[in-house]
Design a protein around this motif. Structure first.
Motif, short mmCIF file in Angstrom:
data_model
loop_
_atom_site.label_atom_id
_atom_site.label_comp_id
_atom_site.label_asym_id
_atom_site.label_seq_id
_atom_site.Cartn_x
_atom_site.Cartn_y
_atom_site.Cartn_z
N SER A 1 4.60 -37.36 12.47
CA SER A 1 3.14 -37.26 12.45
C SER A 1 2.69 -35.86 12.82
N CYS B 1 -0.31 -38.53 1.69
CA CYS B 1 -1.13 -39.20 2.70
C CYS B 1 -2.53 -39.38 2.11
N THR C 1 -7.04 -38.81 5.98
CA THR C 1 -6.15 -38.23 6.99
C THR C 1 -6.29 -36.71 7.00
#
Length: 155
Positions: free
Chosen positions: A31, A57, A61
């Motif tokens: 992450s 993603c 995000t």
């Protein structure tokens, strides 16, 4: 020309080096690496959608982390700017000290604490934690979770 779907990010040389180091480090969490890549792409003027597609993603995000980066102070360390904000919610019911005391109790012999059995069960440990006033109340399931997490962290 910069797309209207791009939030331009300005990086100092040190911030750029820090982000690149996070990406290269083997021990960096996935992450954290993703966030660093999102910020670097923003500094290069890449679009939100293009960055999201490239990094596999969501656009949300990318937007969220670029917004976090811009809103957080440049006086913060690069790693701090990439950290998740504290989440609201109920504070933990048990302190780290209480958890440690319960785990330590599990290492003792029950006989040493006046119990007439040779091995702890999760239920007897829960009872002993209350009896010894480590906690006012606790379930055997919670004791089991503490013991299980203790075993995994020592590996």
């Amino acid at each position: 020309m910069q797309s209207k779907h791009t939030q331009k990010i300005h990086l100092s040389d040190q911030q750029r080096k820090d982000l690149e180091l996070i990406i290269r480090k083997r021990k960096s969490g996935q992450s954290l690496v993703l966030r660093a890549k999102i910020i670097l792409a923003g500094a290069e003027g890449k679009s939100l959608l293009g960055t999201a597609k490239k990094l596999k993603c969501t656009r949300e995000t990318v937007t969220r982390w670029r917004k976090h980066w811009v809103e957080r102070s440049d006086e913060q360390a690069t790693l701090e700017k990439l950290k998740e904000a504290p989440r609201p919610g109920t504070p933990p019911k048990f302190t780290a000290e209480q958890i440690c005391q319960i785990i330590a109790l599990s290492c003792d012999k029950p006989e040493d604490h006046g119990y007439p059995f040779s091995h702890w069960s999760e239920n007897s440990l829960a009872m002993a934690a209350v009896d010894t006033k480590i906690v006012p109340s606790i379930s055997q399931r919670q004791v089991g979770r503490f013991l299980k997490s203790g075993r995994h962290s020592s590996r």
